[in-house]
Enzyme design. Structure first.
Site, PDB file in Angstrom:
ATOM      1  N   HIS A  31      -7.334  -6.030   1.097  1.00 20.27           N
ATOM      2  CA  HIS A  31      -6.151  -5.187   1.321  1.00 20.27           C
ATOM      3  C   HIS A  31      -5.368  -5.608   2.567  1.00 20.27           C
ATOM      4  O   HIS A  31      -4.392  -4.962   2.920  1.00 20.27           O
ATOM      5  CB  HIS A  31      -6.628  -3.729   1.468  1.00 20.27           C
ATOM      6  CG  HIS A  31      -5.553  -2.703   1.269  1.00 20.27           C
ATOM      7  ND1 HIS A  31      -4.882  -2.555   0.071  1.00 20.27           N
ATOM      8  CD2 HIS A  31      -5.006  -1.763   2.108  1.00 20.27           C
ATOM      9  CE1 HIS A  31      -3.995  -1.566   0.182  1.00 20.27           C
ATOM     10  NE2 HIS A  31      -4.043  -1.083   1.405  1.00 20.27           N
ATOM     11  N   ASP A  40     -10.130  -5.611  -3.130  1.00 18.10           N
ATOM     12  CA  ASP A  40      -9.533  -4.566  -2.298  1.00 18.10           C
ATOM     13  C   ASP A  40     -10.388  -3.311  -2.440  1.00 18.10           C
ATOM     14  O   ASP A  40     -10.494  -2.739  -3.530  1.00 18.10           O
ATOM     15  CB  ASP A  40      -8.110  -4.330  -2.796  1.00 18.10           C
ATOM     16  CG  ASP A  40      -7.320  -3.360  -1.948  1.00 18.10           C
ATOM     17  OD1 ASP A  40      -7.918  -2.437  -1.376  1.00 18.10           O
ATOM     18  OD2 ASP A  40      -6.091  -3.531  -1.879  1.00 18.10           O
ATOM     19  N   SER A  67       0.837  -1.200   0.000  1.00 23.05           N
ATOM     20  CA  SER A  67       0.000   0.000   0.000  1.00 23.05           C
ATOM     21  C   SER A  67       0.872   1.251   0.000  1.00 23.05           C
ATOM     22  O   SER A  67       1.666   1.431  -0.927  1.00 23.05           O
ATOM     23  CB  SER A  67      -0.961  -0.059   1.198  1.00 23.05           C
ATOM     24  OG  SER A  67      -2.007   0.885   1.049  1.00 23.05           O
TER      25      SER A  67
END
Lengths: 284, 284
Positions: free
Chosen positions: B260, B227, B151
């Protein structure tokens, strides 16, 4: 017997869920984690139970246990219950100690008040939660169950399996409390939940059960030799001695340098899953 | 440049440590996690950096990342820094938001007050921490480095590698923010730390760097298609487009059903470690 799915997450080619249900046994809501590998429609997968240690919920092994890759590879369902009843009105240790009360159910059915109403983790693990799985998880093959656990949960795995010899095809433990009648954690818990009559404690002591004639199908134990609880609480040598005297087949491994944490558990988790899978997949 | 070892734990045939040191770059103490596989006396092991995402410290991947088994197997050191300066006097987002300030350093050198004094994660990752490793971890072969991240940390891995093309032999990312100049997280962070002049932001945008001619040795990206941040924040298709236009070699995989979380990261971690190891072990 309804069940609520709190979360469902894809991981390692399977589904990690957290579920909650109202438990008749503990008179509270109870949560558990379950990992189900991808499988063909209608397929049945063996079930590996994992009982957690003091202070833990279902979440510790779910986050740190590193079991999913191995369970997906071997096609094994992994079930991680909580370690005690929780919620409003559930009594806790009067001093809020972490070795009794919340997070420390010790897998017993308490007989002493104020614990007897809620602290019934033995019946919860032996009866209610298996029934719930049977009803709500049709892919779970309850004729092929294995059990493992860590520390207090290793004690739980050993004693549940010793008391119900036909239920499990495979039993293992990580750093189990092998003789709670002979260590401070166990004496506090068994005395607190069951009262002072030590004769009532032996149903919850793996070594006492083996000494009394109970047997396991086979047993794998890993224990770190740098585990600071080894000498006073876990007492692995007592299990070695009971197994030796009883002729109980067992592989008890001292792992040099390893401690009591999930850094230890996760290291040997894949081997334990493979060991269970081998036994769960072969015929009896 | 002294270093304090906060914990050392045996795991997966290696040593997981957490270290702390006084950082000249951030003018704070900084902590990082490092896993060193067992190795022969005098041996040199390649180093894989892992930069974490928003809200994380060194601990998230250490507990949930499932990298140790693969790193031990391949003989790779794994280093996980913190994501921002922390401690007394370090400013935080005025609204205590989780996408700016503490836990959200975005791997930039801030130029705007009050951030400029402490928020210098670019220099910390590019200069100070590698120097520290070189001095204190003699088994770390700094001629063989790879980098990955998740991320915000995927953004960090890509941009650090694009700006220092000779440092890394292998680059990968999990669900990276590929174009922070074009998403709300990035616009808030770059605007906040660097001010409104967008020309200054491009040094911190992987797509912009590739569009501008920067190149990676090779690239592996995994991205879950479930996600919830994909469409608005991560924007993987922009990276695919930049790589395609630039002829940048890249393997960008959409993983069906994955989100995620670390349940996603841990699923593909072993493959990433193996991918890095292959490149870190061959000659240039």
């Amino acid at each position: 017997m309804t069940i609520e799915t709190l979360s469902t997450t894809r991981s390692h080619g399977g589904t990690q869920s957290v579920c909650r249900h109202a438990s008749d046994t503990t008179a509270t809501d109870m949560s558990f984690a379950i990992f189900v590998p991808d499988h063909a429609e209608g397929a049945k997968l063996p079930v590996l139970w994992y009982l957690s240690g003091l202070t833990c919920t279902h979440a510790n092994v779910m986050e740190k246990g590193e079991y999913r890759a191995a369970c997906a590879r071997h096609g094994v369902i992994f079930v991680a219950p909580d370690t005690s009843p929780r919620g409003e009105g559930v009594p806790d240790d009067p001093d809020s100690a972490w070795d009794f009360g919340l997070g420390a159910g010790f897998y017993v059915d308490a007989t002493v008040e104020p614990w007897a109403k809620n602290y019934r983790m033995r019946s919860y693990i032996e009866d209610e939660l298996p029934s719930l799985l049977l009803r709500h998880f049709p892919m779970a093959d309850m004729t092929r169950q294995g059990i493992s656990g860590h520390s207090m949960g290793g004690h739980g795995a050993l004693t549940v399996a010793l008391r119900t010899p036909d239920r499990f095809r495979s039993v293992s433990a990580f750093a189990p409390i092998v003789a709670p009648t002979q260590c401070p954690w166990g004496e506090k818990a068994l005395g607190g939940y069951l009262g002072p009559d030590r004769a009532l404690w032996t149903a919850y002591d793996a070594c006492a059960l083996i000494d009394g004639g109970a047997r396991l199908p086979d047993l794998l134990v890993d224990q770190g030799d740098a585990d600071t609880f080894l000498a006073e609480q876990l007492k692995t040598p007592l299990l070695e001695e009971s197994c030796r005297k009883a002729g109980q087949k067992a592989t008890i491994r001292m792992q040099p340098g390893y401690d009591h944490s999930y850094y230890f558990i996760s290291t040997f988790m894949a081997e334990h899953v493979a060991w269970h899978a081998e036994r769960l997949k072969r015929g009896r």
